[in-house]
Design a protein around this motif. Structure first.
Motif, PDB file in Angstrom:
ATOM      1  N   PRO A 186       0.831  -1.209   0.000  1.00 42.13           N
ATOM      2  CA  PRO A 186       0.000   0.000   0.000  1.00 42.13           C
ATOM      3  C   PRO A 186       0.865   1.258   0.000  1.00 42.13           C
ATOM      4  O   PRO A 186       1.936   1.285   0.615  1.00 42.13           O
ATOM      5  N   PHE A 187       0.402   2.292  -0.696  1.00 37.98           N
ATOM      6  CA  PHE A 187       1.115   3.560  -0.680  1.00 37.98           C
ATOM      7  C   PHE A 187       1.013   4.188   0.711  1.00 37.98           C
ATOM      8  O   PHE A 187      -0.047   4.138   1.351  1.00 37.98           O
ATOM      9  N   SER A 188       2.107   4.783   1.164  1.00 39.24           N
ATOM     10  CA  SER A 188       2.067   5.499   2.433  1.00 39.24           C
ATOM     11  C   SER A 188       1.221   6.769   2.282  1.00 39.24           C
ATOM     12  O   SER A 188       1.043   7.281   1.174  1.00 39.24           O
ATOM     13  N   ARG A 189       0.707   7.278   3.370  1.00 43.66           N
ATOM     14  CA  ARG A 189      -0.233   8.403   3.321  1.00 43.66           C
ATOM     15  C   ARG A 189       0.414   9.694   2.852  1.00 43.66           C
ATOM     16  O   ARG A 189      -0.279  10.616   2.417  1.00 43.66           O
ATOM     17  N   ASP A 190       1.736   9.780   2.920  1.00 46.17           N
ATOM     18  CA  ASP A 190       2.413  11.011   2.495  1.00 46.17           C
ATOM     19  C   ASP A 190       2.984  10.894   1.080  1.00 46.17           C
ATOM     20  O   ASP A 190       3.794  11.724   0.658  1.00 46.17           O
ATOM     21  N   PHE A 191       2.557   9.857   0.349  1.00 35.89           N
ATOM     22  CA  PHE A 191       3.081   9.613  -1.000  1.00 35.89           C
ATOM     23  C   PHE A 191       1.977   9.857  -2.023  1.00 35.89           C
ATOM     24  O   PHE A 191       0.922   9.213  -1.980  1.00 35.89           O
ATOM     25  N   LEU A 192       2.227  10.778  -2.951  1.00 39.18           N
ATOM     26  CA  LEU A 192       1.275  11.064  -4.019  1.00 39.18           C
ATOM     27  C   LEU A 192       1.728  10.381  -5.300  1.00 39.18           C
ATOM     28  O   LEU A 192       2.894  10.477  -5.685  1.00 39.18           O
ATOM     29  N   PHE A 193       0.786   9.707  -5.963  1.00 39.85           N
ATOM     30  CA  PHE A 193       1.061   9.044  -7.231  1.00 39.85           C
ATOM     31  C   PHE A 193      -0.033   9.403  -8.222  1.00 39.85           C
ATOM     32  O   PHE A 193      -1.216   9.231  -7.945  1.00 39.85           O
ATOM     33  N   ARG A 194       0.355   9.882  -9.397  1.00 40.91           N
ATOM     34  CA  ARG A 194      -0.587  10.165 -10.475  1.00 40.91           C
ATOM     35  C   ARG A 194       0.003   9.663 -11.794  1.00 40.91           C
ATOM     36  O   ARG A 194       1.211   9.789 -12.036  1.00 40.91           O
ATOM     37  N   GLN A 195      -0.847   9.121 -12.644  1.00 37.19           N
ATOM     38  CA  GLN A 195      -0.440   8.585 -13.944  1.00 37.19           C
ATOM     39  C   GLN A 195      -1.201   9.327 -15.036  1.00 37.19           C
ATOM     40  O   GLN A 195      -2.422   9.386 -15.018  1.00 37.19           O
ATOM     41  N   TYR A 196      -0.452   9.912 -15.996  1.00 35.63           N
ATOM     42  CA  TYR A 196      -1.056  10.675 -17.088  1.00 35.63           C
ATOM     43  C   TYR A 196      -0.672  10.036 -18.422  1.00 35.63           C
ATOM     44  O   TYR A 196       0.297   9.290 -18.517  1.00 35.63           O
ATOM     45  N   PHE A 197      -1.426  10.383 -19.469  1.00 30.10           N
ATOM     46  CA  PHE A 197      -1.301   9.668 -20.738  1.00 30.10           C
ATOM     47  C   PHE A 197      -1.271  10.625 -21.918  1.00 30.10           C
ATOM     48  O   PHE A 197      -2.015  11.608 -21.956  1.00 30.10           O
ATOM     49  N   ASP A 198      -0.380  10.330 -22.871  1.00 31.78           N
ATOM     50  CA  ASP A 198      -0.339  11.037 -24.152  1.00 31.78           C
ATOM     51  C   ASP A 198      -0.867  10.092 -25.221  1.00 31.78           C
ATOM     52  O   ASP A 198      -0.197   9.113 -25.567  1.00 31.78           O
ATOM     53  N   PRO A 199      -2.067  10.348 -25.781  1.00 30.25           N
ATOM     54  CA  PRO A 199      -2.650   9.412 -26.741  1.00 30.25           C
ATOM     55  C   PRO A 199      -1.894   9.330 -28.068  1.00 30.25           C
ATOM     56  O   PRO A 199      -2.003   8.329 -28.777  1.00 30.25           O
ATOM     57  N   THR A 200      -1.129  10.358 -28.405  1.00 29.60           N
ATOM     58  CA  THR A 200      -0.397  10.334 -29.675  1.00 29.60           C
ATOM     59  C   THR A 200       0.718   9.298 -29.673  1.00 29.60           C
ATOM     60  O   THR A 200       0.859   8.497 -30.601  1.00 29.60           O
ATOM     61  N   SER A 201       1.521   9.291 -28.618  1.00 28.00           N
ATOM     62  CA  SER A 201       2.648   8.350 -28.533  1.00 28.00           C
ATOM     63  C   SER A 201       2.391   7.218 -27.546  1.00 28.00           C
ATOM     64  O   SER A 201       3.267   6.372 -27.341  1.00 28.00           O
ATOM     65  N   SER A 202       1.205   7.205 -26.940  1.00 31.29           N
ATOM     66  CA  SER A 202       0.863   6.207 -25.913  1.00 31.29           C
ATOM     67  C   SER A 202       1.875   6.199 -24.776  1.00 31.29           C
ATOM     68  O   SER A 202       2.247   5.145 -24.240  1.00 31.29           O
ATOM     69  N   THR A 203       2.340   7.395 -24.420  1.00 29.21           N
ATOM     70  CA  THR A 203       3.326   7.547 -23.352  1.00 29.21           C
ATOM     71  C   THR A 203       2.650   7.828 -22.022  1.00 29.21           C
ATOM     72  O   THR A 203       1.728   8.642 -21.941  1.00 29.21           O
ATOM     73  N   TYR A 204       3.127   7.169 -20.972  1.00 28.28           N
ATOM     74  CA  TYR A 204       2.696   7.471 -19.615  1.00 28.28           C
ATOM     75  C   TYR A 204       3.691   8.423 -18.957  1.00 28.28           C
ATOM     76  O   TYR A 204       4.910   8.234 -19.055  1.00 28.28           O
ATOM     77  N   THR A 205       3.158   9.425 -18.288  1.00 26.77           N
ATOM     78  CA  THR A 205       3.948  10.337 -17.469  1.00 26.77           C
ATOM     79  C   THR A 205       3.508  10.145 -16.018  1.00 26.77           C
ATOM     80  O   THR A 205       2.304  10.050 -15.743  1.00 26.77           O
ATOM     81  N   TYR A 206       4.473  10.093 -15.114  1.00 26.04           N
ATOM     82  CA  TYR A 206       4.168   9.804 -13.714  1.00 26.04           C
ATOM     83  C   TYR A 206       4.585  10.972 -12.816  1.00 26.04           C
ATOM     84  O   TYR A 206       5.731  11.440 -12.873  1.00 26.04           O
ATOM     85  N   LEU A 207       3.643  11.412 -12.003  1.00 27.42           N
ATOM     86  CA  LEU A 207       3.902  12.441 -10.998  1.00 27.42           C
ATOM     87  C   LEU A 207       3.967  11.776  -9.633  1.00 27.42           C
ATOM     88  O   LEU A 207       3.012  11.119  -9.214  1.00 27.42           O
ATOM     89  N   LEU A 208       5.096  11.936  -8.953  1.00 20.86           N
ATOM     90  CA  LEU A 208       5.279  11.426  -7.599  1.00 20.86           C
ATOM     91  C   LEU A 208       5.615  12.595  -6.690  1.00 20.86           C
ATOM     92  O   LEU A 208       6.304  13.529  -7.102  1.00 20.86           O
ATOM     93  N   ALA A 209       5.143  12.541  -5.450  1.00 21.97           N
ATOM     94  CA  ALA A 209       5.422  13.658  -4.553  1.00 21.97           C
ATOM     95  C   ALA A 209       5.363  13.243  -3.093  1.00 21.97           C
ATOM     96  O   ALA A 209       4.665  12.285  -2.725  1.00 21.97           O
ATOM     97  N   ASP A 210       6.100  13.972  -2.286  1.00 19.26           N
ATOM     98  CA  ASP A 210       5.978  13.931  -0.833  1.00 19.26           C
ATOM     99  C   ASP A 210       4.978  15.025  -0.476  1.00 19.26           C
ATOM    100  O   ASP A 210       5.273  16.215  -0.616  1.00 19.26           O
ATOM    101  N   VAL A 211       3.779  14.636  -0.045  1.00 18.13           N
ATOM    102  CA  VAL A 211       2.720  15.633   0.150  1.00 18.13           C
ATOM    103  C   VAL A 211       2.962  16.508   1.373  1.00 18.13           C
ATOM    104  O   VAL A 211       2.422  17.621   1.456  1.00 18.13           O
ATOM    105  N   LYS A 212       3.753  16.038   2.322  1.00 17.84           N
ATOM    106  CA  LYS A 212       4.039  16.847   3.501  1.00 17.84           C
ATOM    107  C   LYS A 212       5.109  17.892   3.202  1.00 17.84           C
ATOM    108  O   LYS A 212       4.967  19.067   3.549  1.00 17.84           O
ATOM    109  N   GLN A 213       6.189  17.479   2.557  1.00 19.58           N
ATOM    110  CA  GLN A 213       7.252  18.421   2.217  1.00 19.58           C
ATOM    111  C   GLN A 213       7.013  19.106   0.872  1.00 19.58           C
ATOM    112  O   GLN A 213       7.767  19.991   0.482  1.00 19.58           O
ATOM    113  N   GLN A 214       5.995  18.655   0.144  1.00 17.29           N
ATOM    114  CA  GLN A 214       5.525  19.286  -1.097  1.00 17.29           C
ATOM    115  C   GLN A 214       6.575  19.299  -2.212  1.00 17.29           C
ATOM    116  O   GLN A 214       6.584  20.191  -3.051  1.00 17.29           O
ATOM    117  N   GLU A 215       7.435  18.275  -2.209  1.00 18.36           N
ATOM    118  CA  GLU A 215       8.406  18.116  -3.286  1.00 18.36           C
ATOM    119  C   GLU A 215       7.937  17.044  -4.241  1.00 18.36           C
ATOM    120  O   GLU A 215       7.470  15.980  -3.813  1.00 18.36           O
TER     121      GLU A 215
END
Length: 282
Positions: free
Chosen positions: A42-71
């Motif tokens: 399970p993801f820890s509560r201070d870990f942000l994970f988001r998955q985004y998609f480019d339909p042209t190249s079928s590329t996934y982009t991933y956003l990860l973050a420390d939600v407490k330190q906001q990095e």
């Protein structure tokens, strides 16, 4: 006649034994798969994970973050979507520390360069062996910190010479780029690719991770978003074969020349800034 009967009996026993062993292995593999599917980390509560998609190249982009330190960090951004990405990062109150690539892509231009213009303070990252420019050139086993979280850099060449996989062990995830796709892998016929090298990279670096680790690739062309180590070790139609079979498969794919490679590779060698500086000056 008696000798013939005994021979047939022995053969039946041998085939039964082989069949039993094969079935036993199959049941064992299925059990491992079942456990991996139900025991994900399970993801820890201070870990942000988001998955985004480019339909042209079928590329996934991933956003990860420390939600407490906001990095935050962004993996494999696409230049056409940097406005979307930067807006989301700002809306969430995050600071983008790094924009990084799993390798020097041939099917799209990276967004790392333009992100640096939109979000000052962000640094670009790519492996040193990729031959591309970046603020930080990564070496095997480097650690990428964002807040209290970190990614480990595993060398997984074979699709290209500079491919790496990013692993976040606490969260039980790995970002495999094009080295390992869902039920497939990246092609090995350009940019220093090698089927032998790719096979060894996947088996030594990715398939040795815990079986319940979730794997997120750089692309998928069928709408799939995630897989696991256990799934690919059991179900990947290419990488479950022997090395010789794998090499033969990869050398006979007969794929078309990548449409974007002549534009994407020169741009990605300079962190995606090819043409961006000129646009900014106009």
């Amino acid at each position: 006649m008696q000798v013939l009967v005994e021979t047939l009996v022995n053969q039946c026993r041998r085939f039964y034994k082989i069949g039993t062993l094969t079935m036993s292995r199959s049941l064992s593999q299925r059990k491992c798969l079942s456990n991996a599917l139900t025991e994900s980390v399970p993801f820890s509560r201070d870990f942000l994970f988001r998955q985004y998609f480019d339909p042209t190249s079928s590329t996934y982009t991933y956003l990860l973050a420390d939600v407490k330190q906001q990095e935050a960090i962004l993996i494999d951004p696409v230049i056409d979507w940097v406005e979307r990405d930067s807006k989301i990062i700002q809306e969430l109150g995050l600071r983008l520390k790094y924009a990084l690539n799993t390798h020097m892509h041939a099917d799209h231009i990276t967004g790392t360069g333009r992100l640096k213009l939109l979000l000052p303070g962000c640094q670009s990252m790519i492996s040193r062996t990729s031959g591309a420019q970046a603020d930080v050139l990564l070496e095997p086993d480097d650690r990428i910190n964002f807040g209290r979280h970190l990614l480990e850099v595993l060398p997984t060449p074979g699709h290209t010479e500079g491919c790496v996989t990013y692993v976040c062990r606490e969260q039980g995830v790995a970002f495999t780029g094009d080295a390992l796709l869902i039920r497939g892998c990246g092609r090995t016929d350009f940019q220093g690719g090698s089927p032998e090298t790719l096979y060894n990279s996947v088996h030594s670096q990715i398939f040795t991770l815990p079986e319940n680790y979730r794997l997120y690739p750089a692309h998928d062309y069928s709408g799939r978003t995630v897989t696991t180590v256990a799934e690919e070790k059991l179900l990947n139609p290419r990488l479950t074969r022997s090395l010789d079979d794998f090499v033969n498969i990869m050398k006979n794919l007969n794929l078309a020349y990548p449409k974007m490679i002549d534009k994407a590779v020169p741009a990605n060698k300079v962190c995606g800034l090819y043409g961006v500086c000129e646009e900014k000056e106009q």
